[in-house]
Design a protein around this motif. Structure first.
Motif, PDB file in Angstrom:
ATOM      1  N   ALA A   1      -2.013   8.578  -7.125  1.00 21.50           N
ATOM      2  CA  ALA A   1      -2.830   7.373  -6.927  1.00 21.50           C
ATOM      3  C   ALA A   1      -3.703   7.037  -8.137  1.00 21.50           C
ATOM      4  O   ALA A   1      -4.025   5.880  -8.364  1.00 21.50           O
ATOM      5  CB  ALA A   1      -3.717   7.550  -5.696  1.00 21.50           C
ATOM      6  N   TYR A   2      -4.103   8.066  -8.907  1.00 19.25           N
ATOM      7  CA  TYR A   2      -5.053   7.834 -10.015  1.00 19.25           C
ATOM      8  C   TYR A   2      -4.428   8.155 -11.376  1.00 19.25           C
ATOM      9  O   TYR A   2      -5.096   8.670 -12.274  1.00 19.25           O
ATOM     10  CB  TYR A   2      -6.330   8.652  -9.766  1.00 19.25           C
TER      11      TYR A   2
ATOM     12  N   ASN B   1      -8.633  13.300  -5.072  1.00 22.72           N
ATOM     13  CA  ASN B   1      -9.647  12.758  -4.159  1.00 22.72           C
ATOM     14  C   ASN B   1     -10.087  13.908  -3.261  1.00 22.72           C
ATOM     15  O   ASN B   1      -9.252  14.456  -2.556  1.00 22.72           O
ATOM     16  CB  ASN B   1      -8.991  11.612  -3.361  1.00 22.72           C
TER      17      ASN B   1
ATOM     18  N   PHE C   1     -14.374   9.291  -7.177  1.00 20.05           N
ATOM     19  CA  PHE C   1     -15.353  10.044  -6.391  1.00 20.05           C
ATOM     20  C   PHE C   1     -16.071  11.127  -7.185  1.00 20.05           C
ATOM     21  O   PHE C   1     -15.558  11.636  -8.176  1.00 20.05           O
ATOM     22  CB  PHE C   1     -14.644  10.712  -5.199  1.00 20.05           C
TER      23      PHE C   1
ATOM     24  N   SER D   1      -3.415  -0.524  -6.145  1.00 17.44           N
ATOM     25  CA  SER D   1      -4.612  -0.803  -5.336  1.00 17.44           C
ATOM     26  C   SER D   1      -5.893  -0.770  -6.160  1.00 17.44           C
ATOM     27  O   SER D   1      -6.789  -1.576  -5.935  1.00 17.44           O
ATOM     28  CB  SER D   1      -4.721   0.195  -4.188  1.00 17.44           C
ATOM     29  N   LYS D   2      -5.994   0.177  -7.090  1.00 20.17           N
ATOM     30  CA  LYS D   2      -7.213   0.246  -7.901  1.00 20.17           C
ATOM     31  C   LYS D   2      -6.952  -0.188  -9.332  1.00 20.17           C
ATOM     32  O   LYS D   2      -7.642   0.211 -10.273  1.00 20.17           O
ATOM     33  CB  LYS D   2      -7.805   1.642  -7.815  1.00 20.17           C
TER      34      LYS D   2
ATOM     35  N   MET E   1       3.893   6.384   2.341  1.00 23.24           N
ATOM     36  CA  MET E   1       3.772   7.825   2.639  1.00 23.24           C
ATOM     37  C   MET E   1       3.986   8.066   4.131  1.00 23.24           C
ATOM     38  O   MET E   1       4.740   8.953   4.533  1.00 23.24           O
ATOM     39  CB  MET E   1       2.383   8.338   2.224  1.00 23.24           C
TER      40      MET E   1
ATOM     41  N   HIS F   1      -4.785  11.152   4.075  1.00 23.82           N
ATOM     42  CA  HIS F   1      -3.590  12.016   4.055  1.00 23.82           C
ATOM     43  C   HIS F   1      -3.579  12.892   5.303  1.00 23.82           C
ATOM     44  O   HIS F   1      -2.565  12.996   6.004  1.00 23.82           O
ATOM     45  CB  HIS F   1      -3.625  12.957   2.842  1.00 23.82           C
TER      46      HIS F   1
ATOM     47  N   TYR G   1      -7.966  14.186   0.597  1.00 24.49           N
ATOM     48  CA  TYR G   1      -8.090  12.782   1.012  1.00 24.49           C
ATOM     49  C   TYR G   1      -7.965  12.700   2.533  1.00 24.49           C
ATOM     50  O   TYR G   1      -6.934  13.083   3.099  1.00 24.49           O
ATOM     51  CB  TYR G   1      -6.976  11.994   0.306  1.00 24.49           C
TER      52      TYR G   1
ATOM     53  N   LEU H   1      -0.065   4.173   0.995  1.00 26.64           N
ATOM     54  CA  LEU H   1      -0.274   4.966   2.208  1.00 26.64           C
ATOM     55  C   LEU H   1       0.781   4.617   3.266  1.00 26.64           C
ATOM     56  O   LEU H   1       1.263   5.481   3.995  1.00 26.64           O
ATOM     57  CB  LEU H   1      -1.680   4.701   2.756  1.00 26.64           C
TER      58      LEU H   1
ATOM     59  N   ALA I   1       0.827  -1.212   0.000  1.00 27.10           N
ATOM     60  CA  ALA I   1       0.000   0.000   0.000  1.00 27.10           C
ATOM     61  C   ALA I   1       0.859   1.259   0.000  1.00 27.10           C
ATOM     62  O   ALA I   1       1.829   1.372   0.751  1.00 27.10           O
ATOM     63  CB  ALA I   1      -0.911   0.006   1.226  1.00 27.10           C
TER      64      ALA I   1
ATOM     65  N   VAL J   1      -2.572  15.485  -4.858  1.00 27.89           N
ATOM     66  CA  VAL J   1      -3.053  14.379  -5.696  1.00 27.89           C
ATOM     67  C   VAL J   1      -3.291  15.017  -7.069  1.00 27.89           C
ATOM     68  O   VAL J   1      -4.335  15.583  -7.338  1.00 27.89           O
ATOM     69  CB  VAL J   1      -4.349  13.746  -5.140  1.00 27.89           C
TER      70      VAL J   1
ATOM     71  N   ASP K   1       1.073  12.363  -4.578  1.00 28.05           N
ATOM     72  CA  ASP K   1       0.388  11.070  -4.566  1.00 28.05           C
ATOM     73  C   ASP K   1      -0.349  10.874  -5.894  1.00 28.05           C
ATOM     74  O   ASP K   1      -1.466  11.351  -6.068  1.00 28.05           O
ATOM     75  CB  ASP K   1      -0.579  11.034  -3.368  1.00 28.05           C
TER      76      ASP K   1
ATOM     77  N   SER L   1       0.311   3.123  -6.610  1.00 26.08           N
ATOM     78  CA  SER L   1       0.118   1.711  -6.259  1.00 26.08           C
ATOM     79  C   SER L   1      -0.837   1.065  -7.246  1.00 26.08           C
ATOM     80  O   SER L   1      -1.480   1.743  -8.051  1.00 26.08           O
ATOM     81  CB  SER L   1      -0.430   1.566  -4.841  1.00 26.08           C
TER      82      SER L   1
END
Ligand code: PMP
Length: 426
Positions: A220-221, A189, A349, A256-257, A105, A142, A139, A102, A100, A184, A218, A254
């Motif tokens: 993330a997306y 997010n 989201f 993760s998604k 981080m 965070h 987020y 997170l 992960a 982000v 981050d 990551s």
């Protein structure tokens, strides 16, 4: 339809009574629906089941490293190459860790506290005060990380093109206690905002008073479009380096998604000087991470192009769900003018803003009618939304029929909370 603000008291009273009746009938259904966390649905995670059938045994040794044994602290080269290709950085700038981002981080900040960063004069734990910039809505996890270390969190407003850079530049340049900032940059997010090139340039060119300012980027997306084609993004490591800030940024990502949340693979990317510094610290912590999972992921996802094909399959599940959310909002809320929202093309989201002062009440009404959402305020530092307005809608997990039901309840709650507020004011 007349907007709620334009109604006279009698019209508003009638509207309120109708909304209350609608709400009571929602409640009577005894629903149990969850729109609280941005999790892929069961069908989405099943898209990666084939990864578990990959023959890792025959492929155990790649680039001379045995995934089935100790070694390779910074990750399997094959997996570093996957993340490097995906993020548009060099493999030697990538550290592949555990399950992960997170956790990576948190650990980066923890290391700043215990040992200091590359350019720190002393560990942050020896300093009296540390301040941290939190673009918000943002987020919640965070904010929790930085709050857990006792930092003072400073809310920076999010504009449509990213954080308010006038404020960021001023705070960062003037106050050496401002040690870092959450970002982000793509499909933020919860707003789903993509930072503009101008904002990103200004971030890379920051002139922090703190020599060890830490930009937590981050991503993330980064490849998480559900609507339309992949949108290329800029390499923040190169931009910071060209701006004379090579060691200011750590980028995170990551799978993760992409594959399995909680059982994916995460990485950070940073300058080579930061990498050497961090590797030394991490080598006291572990011998190596889960390289079998790294191997599985690298063989399955291969490179950005292959991962993007996989992301298209996620999009097939996600797009209809986001469409449902937006349809309900357009139909039920827009004509009444009691909310606004972003229309994201990626991420997880929809960020919804009630009229000021109604987010908590809307959330509570939804909860009492069996629809769980992320707590109102969670998208702001300390859980305090100064306007009490922002709510995060996470449509990915519930099946389509449940999502429709949840959105119907949600819209009823938005109407009822707004009518209560406006009636009390009239
Ligand atoms: N960053 C952002 C912006 C997120 O939205 C999420 C998940 N909701 C994460 C990180 C968590 O990522 P991971 O599972 O890699 O810790």
């Amino acid at each position: 339809m007349t907007s709620l603000e334009q109604m006279d008291r009698a019209e508003l009273q009638m509207f309120y009574e109708a909304a209350l009746k609608e709400y009571e009938s929602c409640k009577a259904k005894g629903l149990k629906l969850d729109m609280s966390r941005g999790k892929p649905s069961r069908a989405q995670v099943a898209l990666s089941n084939d990864m578990l059938n990959i023959d890792v045994v025959s492929n155990a040794v790649t680039d001379g490293i045995d995934a089935f044994n100790y070694g390779g602290l910074d990750g399997l080269p094959i997996c570093r190459r996957f993340f490097a290709d995906t993020l548009g950085v060099k493999p030697e700038q990538v550290f592949v860790g555990g399950n992960a981002s997170l956790q990576l981080m948190y650990d980066t900040i923890a290391k700043a506290y215990t040992h200091g960063l590359l350019h720190s004069e002393k560990p942050w734990s020896k300093l009296d005060k540390i301040k941290w910039l939190c673009p918000a809505p943002g987020y919640d996890r965070h904010f929790k990380v930085t709050q857990a270390f006792g930092m003072e969190l400073i809310t920076v407003p999010m504009n449509d093109d990213g954080p308010d850079m006038d404020m960021v530049e001023k705070l960062v340049a003037e106050d050496p206690a401002v040690k870092g900032m959450w970002c982000v940059p793509k499909y933020s997010n919860p707003d789903g905002i993509i930072y503009s090139d101008e904002v990103i340039d200004r971030i890379a060119h920051l002139k922090p008073a703190a020599k060890d300012f830490l930009l937590m980027w981050d991503n993330a997306y980064c490849i998480h479009e559900f609507d339309g084609e992949f949108r290329p993004f800029r390499d923040i490591l190169t931009l910071c380096s060209e701006a004379g800030n090579p060691d200011m940024v750590f980028e995170f990502a990551s799978t993760s998604k992409i594959t399995f949340p909680g059982s994916g693979v995460a990485c950070f990317a940073c300058s080579e000087a930061n990498m050497a510094y961090m590797k030394k610290l991490i080598s006291a912590q572990t011998i190596s991470f889960d390289k079998i999972n790294q191997l599985r992921h690298a063989l399955f996802l291969k490179d950005r192009a292959t991962a993007l094909v996989h992301m298209k399959k996620h999009a097939e599940f996600l797009k209809p769900k986001f469409d449902i959310v937006l349809e309900y909002l357009e139909r039920e809320i827009k004509p009444l003018d009691i909310g606004r929202w972003h229309t994201p093309k990626g991420g997880y989201f929809v960020s919804f803003f009630t009229i000021p002062g109604c987010a908590k009440r809307t959330n509570q009404l939804a909860k009492e009618a069996g629809v769980v959402m992320t707590a109102a305020g969670a998208t702001y530092p300390y859980g305090i939304d100064p306007e009490d307005s922002n709510l995060r809608i996470a449509p990915s997990y519930p099946p389509v029929e449940e999502l429709k039901e949840a959105m119907s309840v949600f819209c009823t709650c938005v109407k009822l909370a707004a009518a209560e507020k406006l009636l009390a004011e009239k």
